[in-house]
Structures are given as structure tokens and as C-alpha cells.
Scaffold this motif. Structure first.
Motif, short mmCIF file in Angstrom:
data_model
loop_
_atom_site.label_atom_id
_atom_site.label_comp_id
_atom_site.label_asym_id
_atom_site.label_seq_id
_atom_site.Cartn_x
_atom_site.Cartn_y
_atom_site.Cartn_z
N PRO A 146 12.71 -2.00 4.82
CA PRO A 146 11.71 -1.27 5.60
C PRO A 146 10.82 -0.44 4.68
CG PRO A 146 13.90 -0.29 5.88
CD PRO A 146 14.07 -1.50 5.01
N LEU A 147 9.53 -0.43 4.98
CA LEU A 147 8.57 0.35 4.18
C LEU A 147 7.80 1.27 5.10
CD1 LEU A 147 7.06 -2.45 1.89
CD2 LEU A 147 8.55 -0.59 1.18
N PRO A 148 7.41 2.45 4.60
CA PRO A 148 6.57 3.33 5.41
C PRO A 148 5.27 2.61 5.77
CG PRO A 148 7.06 4.34 3.26
CD PRO A 148 7.65 2.98 3.25
N ARG A 149 4.83 2.76 6.99
CA ARG A 149 3.59 2.07 7.38
C ARG A 149 2.61 3.07 7.97
NH1 ARG A 149 3.41 1.05 12.87
NH2 ARG A 149 5.36 1.47 13.94
N ILE A 150 1.36 2.66 8.05
CA ILE A 150 0.32 3.54 8.58
C ILE A 150 -0.21 3.04 9.91
CG2 ILE A 150 -0.48 4.38 6.35
CD1 ILE A 150 -2.93 2.32 6.93
N CYS A 151 0.17 1.81 10.29
CA CYS A 151 -0.36 1.30 11.55
C CYS A 151 0.68 0.46 12.26
CB CYS A 151 -1.62 0.50 11.33
SG CYS A 151 -1.37 -0.99 10.39
N ASN A 204 -1.41 14.45 12.78
CA ASN A 204 -1.36 14.02 11.39
C ASN A 204 -1.50 12.51 11.28
OD1 ASN A 204 -0.28 13.88 8.47
ND2 ASN A 204 1.27 12.77 9.63
N HIS A 205 -2.35 12.07 10.34
CA HIS A 205 -2.40 10.64 10.00
C HIS A 205 -2.48 10.54 8.49
CE1 HIS A 205 -3.30 6.41 10.08
NE2 HIS A 205 -4.45 6.60 9.51
N VAL A 206 -1.58 9.77 7.89
CA VAL A 206 -1.44 9.60 6.43
C VAL A 206 -1.61 10.91 5.65
CG1 VAL A 206 -1.99 7.15 6.43
CG2 VAL A 206 -3.86 8.77 6.10
N GLY A 207 -0.96 11.96 6.14
CA GLY A 207 -0.92 13.21 5.37
C GLY A 207 -2.14 14.10 5.54
N PHE A 208 -3.01 13.76 6.49
CA PHE A 208 -4.18 14.59 6.78
C PHE A 208 -4.18 14.97 8.26
CE2 PHE A 208 -5.35 12.58 2.89
CZ PHE A 208 -6.29 13.40 2.27
N ARG A 253 -1.95 -8.16 -11.35
CA ARG A 253 -1.53 -9.10 -12.41
C ARG A 253 -2.27 -8.85 -13.71
NH1 ARG A 253 -0.52 -15.00 -10.01
NH2 ARG A 253 -0.65 -15.32 -12.20
N GLN A 254 -3.40 -8.13 -13.64
CA GLN A 254 -4.12 -7.76 -14.86
C GLN A 254 -3.53 -6.50 -15.49
OE1 GLN A 254 -8.12 -9.32 -12.77
NE2 GLN A 254 -8.55 -7.73 -14.27
N GLY A 255 -2.43 -5.99 -14.90
CA GLY A 255 -1.74 -4.87 -15.52
C GLY A 255 -2.12 -3.51 -14.96
N VAL A 256 -2.93 -3.51 -13.91
CA VAL A 256 -3.34 -2.24 -13.29
C VAL A 256 -2.26 -1.85 -12.26
CG1 VAL A 256 -5.06 -1.20 -11.78
CG2 VAL A 256 -5.77 -2.76 -13.59
N THR A 257 -1.93 -0.56 -12.18
CA THR A 257 -1.00 -0.11 -11.15
C THR A 257 -1.73 -0.07 -9.81
OG1 THR A 257 0.25 1.22 -12.71
CG2 THR A 257 0.48 1.78 -10.37
N ILE A 258 -1.18 -0.76 -8.83
CA ILE A 258 -1.76 -0.74 -7.49
C ILE A 258 -0.92 0.18 -6.61
CG2 ILE A 258 -2.20 -2.10 -5.40
CD1 ILE A 258 -4.15 -2.91 -7.47
N ALA A 259 -1.57 1.16 -6.01
CA ALA A 259 -0.90 2.00 -5.02
C ALA A 259 -1.46 1.61 -3.66
CB ALA A 259 -1.16 3.47 -5.29
N THR A 260 -0.58 1.41 -2.68
CA THR A 260 -1.08 1.01 -1.36
C THR A 260 -0.11 1.40 -0.27
OG1 THR A 260 -2.14 -0.82 -0.16
CG2 THR A 260 -0.09 -1.33 -1.32
N TYR A 261 -0.55 1.31 0.96
CA TYR A 261 0.31 1.60 2.10
C TYR A 261 1.34 0.47 2.27
CZ TYR A 261 -3.26 5.07 3.23
OH TYR A 261 -4.11 6.14 3.18
N GLY A 262 2.51 0.83 2.76
CA GLY A 262 3.60 -0.13 2.89
C GLY A 262 3.24 -1.35 3.70
N ASP A 263 2.33 -1.19 4.64
CA ASP A 263 1.93 -2.30 5.51
C ASP A 263 1.39 -3.49 4.73
OD1 ASP A 263 1.32 0.45 6.38
OD2 ASP A 263 1.00 -0.45 8.34
N SER A 270 0.49 8.38 1.57
CA SER A 270 -0.80 9.04 1.67
C SER A 270 -1.59 8.78 0.39
CB SER A 270 -0.60 10.54 1.85
OG SER A 270 -1.84 11.22 1.79
N VAL A 271 -2.92 8.76 0.52
CA VAL A 271 -3.78 8.61 -0.65
C VAL A 271 -3.52 9.74 -1.64
CG1 VAL A 271 -5.70 9.77 0.54
CG2 VAL A 271 -6.18 8.34 -1.42
N THR A 272 -3.08 10.89 -1.13
CA THR A 272 -2.77 12.03 -1.99
C THR A 272 -1.73 11.64 -3.05
OG1 THR A 272 -3.13 13.42 -0.07
CG2 THR A 272 -2.08 14.47 -1.95
N GLN A 273 -0.72 10.87 -2.62
CA GLN A 273 0.32 10.43 -3.56
C GLN A 273 -0.25 9.51 -4.62
OE1 GLN A 273 3.08 9.23 -0.23
NE2 GLN A 273 4.41 9.01 -2.01
#
Lengths: 347, 95, 385
Positions: A342-347, B45-49, C88-98, C124-127
Motif C-alpha cells: 500500500p502507498l499513500p495516495r492523493i486521489c 487539508n489536501h496534500v499537506g496544504f 533511468r537517466q539517474g535523476v531522483t523522481i519524487a511523486t505521489y504514491g498513486d 506532499s510536494v513539501t517533502q
């Protein structure tokens, strides 16, 4: 033919270790095939139960189980990989009805450069968990792998115990009741919050603990009326219910409003959009009982400190065999098994 | 599409609020919120905002709106259903 | 139970009142004497409907269709490919779990991670910004979601980010796609349930022009069981009375003008641009792209994203056969798709409806039909091994 199938069908992915259908399929297709048959009267690999039971010839069984542990992070609120390794194996033995482990083995694979202090902490919590479970580590093995060849540490424990009556995970009949021994989702929620650095403040603590004492009390109270045992680890209560339903050939009706969930876990799972029913537990059991044994088992569980929140949560049915129907209080729907972590989701 | 969860503000420090979601607390950023918030306020709250300060009277307002649906104001409900509801007091909206 | 919003929130989950509203809904729908098709355009509405088992409370004469409201499902394959290529180019990708399991042409981000790429799941984008602060390596935030989520990305950028942080925007803007669905030939949809959280940002006023143009009612709805049931009752009433109006049934969060502060920040950072939505169509103004002033944080401009290594494996014919657009418009069901259950399955989805945990195709595939457990003649799903 979709090329993606060709590319990935031949490789193991994370979902194959997540405790769901994909993992059972992989085990079924790769690992259970080809071995010589287990001795007559044994519960072997093909049963895909929590462990094996080998007949000793005097009516008793030697119960054996093994489990490997990798967890990121290795230390989390409520426990660590050492406590997990002891509890996991003690509990797998208990889920076969073998609540008095004779001893455990412990194999450690550790990455070059791993902090000695962390090893000491892990060792100390293994000792503490062994004392709680009334067992000990009797032999072990240590290997070191090169930097980058392993992410930190992996532990394997094997446990052995003698049982006079082996409890399976497939003995359910329509009408049987299902009991969980306490709140669900605590372990997975605590680890997820730590792993993804979610900065959730509150009482999110893993429930990781040996529960052989609790199961012993349930077995004493239920006798032959206690028919199945399963620990809802990876995949959560949902996977455990599906596996029981499928193996026993019954349907399950789960009353969602009866399932105990801690306030912090409930809040975190609302926030992260994850159903507590699919979150892992490491100190709980799902117990199937004949209807006339339900109250006695429930009372015995509640009298034990680890079973205070135990509750009857479901009933086995003759309809929809192999499936789990969830009564939400608003309506009924089929419960689905999770695919992957399970992963945190936003939608 | 968007997982919005209401919570209650415990404290505010600059543009960050500590929000209690009835079990866990988390930092929530306030750059986006439509009105100033203070401790005790409810926010969405949505995604920390925080994307909305939820006025307390509007919570009751929404509930009242649903009550009016069930009372049949504006003839939202057929008369026979109202009669049926009245015949089952334990399920009636005012029970 | 403590007093306050908690107990109030629970009031929106009161099963007895839900039963009352369910009966009101049945009465309203039955009074129509025919099948009424309504569409929601929000994945969270489908989540809530499924989670609480509300479909069992819907009358048979009411067809509630899941529209193109899941921003993850409609994120197009080339957008996922961009994220995968960068990873795959070596960049760290941060994204929502979805996003982790959403398939690209060949790989999902999860697959790329299994190959050794750095993919971090954030809440969150903050992270994601903090992740960039903690390293010198480039960190790209793969930003998905509708305007509700895009405003958070905008606020984070306006708040200041380190030099090694960039954004790969796959953000979408929901109002334009309702036009597309309303204009789809053969659409039976007679009214829309609008997404309450998106409308918290945009305000319900954005739907007025839509209602004027298409003469179809729109009801803004929240996400608790009572919110959804009450909004459906209202929507059926509007259909019955032939009243093409916007009605706000989520007044605790939605106003006519919306959250002006958030809108300002959104359009300071993003501009609407046309683009493909997976399984739907090209949606004019349906994508949110970074404005030129933000080129210095735009991953598309900062990195040479090479998609060719992924596309040389592309099986283009498959996507052509996907009928997700028709399914989301309510004019086809999954069994009419030749890919359904064959090339397109939950593990290797082709179209949007097989991606989301609540997508129509995924639900049909898992349950062997509409999971309506209230009726004795509900389809009996086979027991799967």
C-alpha cells in the motif's frame, strides 16, 4: 502480444513479495513444484500454510517454520527487525497450533559497513522477544556482503515446536465465526509513516510481538471448536480472509463496523487514503471458530493483555465461496486483495 | 479525485499550522487558504496544504440542507416515502 | 467521542440517515419511470461510493457512471514515459504514491525503481522540496493531479525551492473535459456530479457557462456518504424538473467564487494548454504547464528527456483499440472492448479504466461484472485461483 508482458513477466517484482495473489502465484508456479513428496501424514509445501508439520509416529507432530525479514527502516516506532524476526517465526508456529517453541535458529546477512551499534540494538531486542515468547536462539549463521550488494541487513529465523494437534488455515465451514485478536493496521501504518517520512505525530506504533501465549489461551478455551488460525501480516486482514476463504471453500461476510482500529491508525489511513484492512499486522491473529465456541474463545482472548480489543468480525457463508463480502454499514461490496505494497495516495 | 481531509488547527506558526486529524497530527501549510486561520478553526487539508477554512456554521448548514431534503421541502421526496419514514421512527431523520 | 468536527464528520456518515436518503433517491428515480444516467467526474466520488458500498443503495433505474475524474488514470503514457526516462537517466523522481504503478509505454515508475532508478513516494510536494534540500543531486517532482493538487505545487514554487529542484508537470484542469464528455456522440448523461474539492478551488461559478451551453444540470458534491446520496437526490430532481442549473450541495467547502488566493497562485505558475488525456481525447486547455517565467524549474526545459529508448518497444496498435473514452462517456461497457481481460488486465493495463483501483474496467475484471451485491441475480464472479 504486448511486449511489456514479455519484458516483465519473466522477472520478479516487488508485488511478488507483498503477500497477495501475485506472491501465491509465484510460489505456486516456481517453488512448490518438483520436490519429492513429503512423508505420509505431513503438512508440506503444497499446503502453503504458515509452516510444515511432520508426523513423529507417536501421534505428535514436529512443526517447522522459516521466515526471512527485511524491513525499511530497520528501526521503527514499536519495534525493529530483530523483534520482527523472533515474533514472526514464533507466531507462524503458533498459527499451526504449536505455541511452545523449542528453539529458533537465526541467520544474519549484513552489509559491509553496517554500524556495530545497530547490530547490538537488534540483538538486544531479539533477546527480549525470546524471553517474552519463552524460547531462545539455539544456533545461527552470519554472512557479510559487500557494500551495495544488500541494503543494510536481512535476518532469517527458523523455529521448531512439538504439537499434538495441528491447526490449519483451511478448516472453515459455513456458519463459523471469525475473530480478530485486536486492532488492525498498527504495524504497517507505523512502518509506512517512518519509511515515507510522513511526519505524522500520534500514537502510531507497530504491534510486533510474539503472541504464542495469547493463542495458547484461545486454544485452551476453544478446544476442537477452534478450527483455523492465520496471522494477517502482509496484505492485512483482507489477504488473510481471502486465503482462508479460498482454502476452505467458504464465503466470508465481514462486518466492517466490528473491526477494531486504533484512532491514530484510522486517522492516518484516512489521510493517506489507505484501507486499514489491507495494512500489515505483526502481533495479531485471525481465528476461525465453530459458532458454539465463539464466546468462550472471545472471553479467553479478552482476558489476556494482548487480546483486550478482540472482536467477532465475520461469519462464514455457503454463498460466494472464496470471496469476502464487506458489510460497510451502508451497503455491501466485495473486498479486494491489495496488489503490491500500500502507498499513500492523493486521489 | 482529490483526497481532502478535514482537521482542527491546534496551533499556528507563521505559514504552518499543526492540525489534529483526530488521531494523528501533521504540519499543514497555510499559503493557499482563503481566510486567516487560528487555533480551533477547522481546515480542509489536501496534500499537506489547507485549501479551505471550514466555517463551523457551514458544517451545520450542510447538515440542515440534507434535513430539508428528507423533510421534503421543495417536494424532493414523494409523499409515500415520507409516510413510510414516519411509520419507522427509529430510522426517521430526527431520531 | 470528542465533541466538535469529529462528531460532525461522523454525522455525514450516519448509516440511518444514509438509508433515509437512499430511499429518497429510490423514490425520486422510480418516479422518473425510466433509466436516468448521471456522471460523476471525480475518482474520489467513485472511491467513496465503492468504499462505503453505496452502489447497493442506488436504485436500478439510476445509472451512475464514473467519468474521467481520476487524474492518475488520465495521465497519458508519454507523460509517464517522461518520468520513467528521467528516472533511468539517474535523476531522483519524487511523486505521489498513486503514480508508481501507472504504466508507461514499456515501464511504470515502479518498474524503473525495480531496475535501480531512484523513485521516492511523497505525500506532499513539501517533502519533495525537502528531499532536494538534503542533496546536491537533481530531484524532479513528477507532479500529477487536478487543480486541487496543482495549487500546492504552485505554492511550493512561489515559496522558494533549491536550484536542484524541478517540476515535471502532468497537472490537469478539470472544467474543459466536462465539455468533451457532454459533446461525445451517443452520450446518455443527463446530469453531472461535480467534484467538491476541485470546486473548493475553482468555485461553483465555473459550471454556470457549462450549464448554459449544454442545458445539463450540475450538482457540486462532497465525499461523505450523506454528501453523495443527497447530491444524487438533488440531481435526479433537477433532471425530472428539466432544470439545467448549478446547485451547490457542499456549501461547507465550496463557494461561488472559490478560493481566490489559491487561483491566483495557480495561474501565476501554470498556464492551461491543450493535451491528450489517456483514453479520452485531446482536451483543449486540459493540461497545466509551467509558465515561461518558471522555465528554470521546468524539467522539460532543463533536461534532455530522451524517450526513444522506451518508444522503440512501443506497441502502438494496442492503445488504438482501447475504448476507455466510450466507457467513461457511458456509451460502452468493458465487455465490448476487445482488449478487456486479454491484453488489458490489472497487472498490465492498457487504458485508464484498468489503472485506477476504482476504474470501471478494473472493477469488472476483479468481480466479473457490476459488483451489485444487493440483488439476488447479481453476477456471480468466478472463484479465482
Amino acid at each position: 502480444m504486448n511486449l511489456r508482458l514479455d519484458l516483465l513477466g519473466e522477472r520478479v517484482s516487488m508485488k511478488h513479495g507483498a503477500g497477495g495473489r501475485a506472491m501465491r502465484q509465484l510460489i505456486g508456479e516456481v517453488f512448490t513444484d518438483g520436490f519429492p513428496k513429503a512423508p505420509a501424514g505431513a503438512i508440506g509445501l503444497d499446503a502453503m500454510d504458515d509452516g510444515a508439520a511432520l508426523p513423529l509416529g507417536d501421534g505428535r507432530f514436529l512443526v517447522v517454520t522459516t521466515d526471512s525479514h527485511v524491513v525499511l527502516p530497520a528501526f521503527f516506532p514499536g519495534g525493529d527487525i530483530g523483534r520482527l524476526a523472533v515474533s514472526g517465526t514464533v507466531n507462524d508456529l503458533a498459527m499451526m497450533g504449536a505455541t511452545e517453541p523449542l528453539g529458533l535458529t537465526c541467520a544474519v546477512v549484513v552489509e559491509e559497513g553496517y554500524p556495530r551499534a545497530d547490530l547490538d540494538r537488534i540483538h538486544a531486542s531479539m533477546v527480549a522477544a525470546c524471553v517474552e515468547a519463552g524460547t531462545t536462539v539455539v544456533t545461527g549463521d552470519t554472512k557479510v556482503m559487500g557494500k551495495g550488494q544488500l541494503d543494510g541487513i536481512a535476518l532469517n529465523t527458523t523455529g521448531v515446536a512439538i504439537a499434538t494437534r495441528v491447526v490449519r488455515d483451511c478448516g472453515l465451514q459455513p456458519g463459523d465465526r471469525l475473530i480478530v485478536t485486536g486492532t488492525i493496521g498498527d504495524h504497517g501504518c507505523a512502518v509506512m509513516a517512518a519509511r515515507h517520512k510522513l511526519d505524522l505525530a500520534g500514537d502510531l506504533r507497530s504491534d510486533v510481538a510474539p503472541i504464542n501465549g495469547l493463542i495458547r489461551a484461545a486454544l485452551a478455551a476453544g478446544g476442537d471448536g477452534l478450527v483455523t488460525l492465520k496471522d494477517p501480516t502482509r496484505g492485512g486482514l483482507s489477504s488473510a480472509l481471502h486465503e482462508m476463504a479460498h482454502k476452505s471453500g467458504v464465503g466470508v461476510l465481514l462486518d466492517e463496523t466490528a473491526v477494531p482500529v486504533n484512532a491514530a491508525v484510522r486517522a492516518a489511513s484516512e489521510l493517506l487514503g489507505i484501507d486499514p484492512l489491507v495494512i500489515a499486522n505483526e502481533g495479531k491473529a485471525l481465528i476461525g471458530v465453530r459458532p458454539d465456541a465463539a464466546e468462550a474463545v472471545l472471553a479467553a482472548l479478552r482476558a489476556h493483555p494482548q487480546g483486550r480489543d478482540a472482536a467477532i468480525v465475520g461469519t462464514c457463508t455457503a454463498e460466494r465461496r472464496g470471496q469476502v463480502v464487506l458489510d460497510t454499514g451502508f451497503g455491501r461490496r466485495l473486498l479486494v486483495e491489495i496488489e503490491g505494497e500500500p502507498l499513500p495516495r492523493i486521489c | 479525485m482529490c483526497l481532502g481531509v478535514p482537521g482542527r488547527v491546534v496551533s499556528v506558526e507563521g505559514l504552518v499550522a499543526t492540525v489534529d486529524f483526530w488521531g494523528v497530527r501533521r504540519a499543514v501549510r497555510l499559503e493557499l487558504v482563503d481566510e486567516p486561520v487560528q487555533a480551533g478553526d477547522y481546515v480542509l487539508n489536501h496534500v499537506g496544504f489547507a485549501i479551505r477554512r471550514i466555517p463551523e456554521e457551514d458544517i451545520q448548514g450542510t447538515l440542515d440542507l440534507y434535513e430539508s431534503l428528507l423533510r421534503g421541502d421543495g417536494d424532493l421526496m414523494a409523499a409515500d416515502v415520507r409516510a413510510e419514514l414516519e411509520a419507522n421512527p427509529e430510522q426517521s431523520p430526527d431520531a | 467521542m470528542p465533541e466538535g468536527a469529529d462528531s460532525r464528520q461522523l454525522k455525514f456518515r450516519d448509516p440511518a440517515r444514509a438509508r433515509d436518503l437512499g430511499r429518497a433517491l429510490t423514490a425520486a428515480a422510480d418516479a422518473m419511470g425510466r433509466t436516468v444516467s448521471l456522471m460523476h467526474v471525480c475518482g474520489s466520488h467513485e472511491q467513496a461510493i465503492a468504499r462505503y458500498g453505496l452502489r447497493a443503495a442506488f436504485p436500478r433505474s439510476l445509472d451512475v457512471i464514473m467519468g474521467p475524474g481520476c487524474p492518475v488514470c488520465i495521465t497519458d503514457t508519454p507523460e509517464v514515459d517522461e518520468g520513467v526516462a528521467l528516472a533511468r537517466q539517474g535523476v531522483t523522481i519524487a511523486t505521489y504514491g498513486d503514480m508508481v504503478k501507472v504504466p508507461g509505454t514499456v515501464l511504470s515508475l515502479g518498474d524503473a525503481q525495480a531496475e535501480g532508478a531512484k523513485v521516492e513516494v511523497v505525500y506532499s510536494v513539501t517533502q519533495a522540496v525537502e528531499l532536494a534540500r538534503a542533496t546536491r543531486e537533481p530531484v524532479v517532482f513528477f507532479a500529477t493531479g487536478f487543480e486541487t493538487t496543482a495549487v500546492a505545487t504552485a505554492a511550493a514554487l512561489l515559496g522558494g525551492v533549491p536550484d536542484n529542484f524541478s517540476v515535471l508537470s502532468a497537472h490537469k484542469y478539470i472544467p474543459p473535459v466536462m465539455e468533451i464528455v457532454a459533446e461525445m456522440p451517443g452520450s446518455k448523461v443527463e446530469g453531472f456530479l461535480a467534484a467538491g474539492h476541485a470546486a473548493t478551488i475553482t468555485g461553483w461559478g465555473v459550471f454556470e457557462a457549462f450549464v448554459e451551453r449544454h442545458k445539463l444540470p450540475v450538482v457540486v458534491a462532497g465525499f461523505e456518504p450523506l454528501d453523495i446520496l443527497a447530491a444524487l437526490v438533488k440531481l435526479v430532481e433537477l433532471v425530472r424538473d428539466r432544470k439545467p442549473e448549478v446547485v451547490n450541495m457542499f456549501p461547507r467547502c465550496v463557494t461561488r467564487e472559490g478560493n481566490r488566493n489559491a487561483q491566483e497562485q495557480l495561474f501565476k505558475v501554470f498556464r492551461p494548454a491543450g493535451g491528450r488525456w489517456r483514453g479520452i481525447a485531446h482536451v483543449p486547455n486540459g493540461n497545466l504547464r509551467l509558465r515561461d517565467e518558471w522555465a528554470h524549474v521546468d524539467a522539460r526545459r532543463r533536461f534532455d528527456i530522451d524517450l526513444r529508448p522506451l518508444w522503440k518497444y512501443a506497441p502502438p496498435a494496442l492503445v488504438q483499440d482501447c475504448i476507455c473514452g466510450d466507457i467513461m462517456a457511458g456509451i460502452a461497457n468493458p465487455k465490448q472492448c476487445k482488449l478487456f481481460g486479454k491484453e488489458c488486465v490489472p497487472d498490465t493495463p492498457v487504458g485508464a479504466c484498468m489503472v485506477s483501483s476504482e476504474g470501471t474496467c478494473k472493477i469488472w475484471h476483479l468481480y466479473g461484472g457490476v459488483p451489485d451485491l444487493s440483488s439476488p441475480d447479481a453476477p456471480q464472479a468466478e472463484v479465482r485461483p
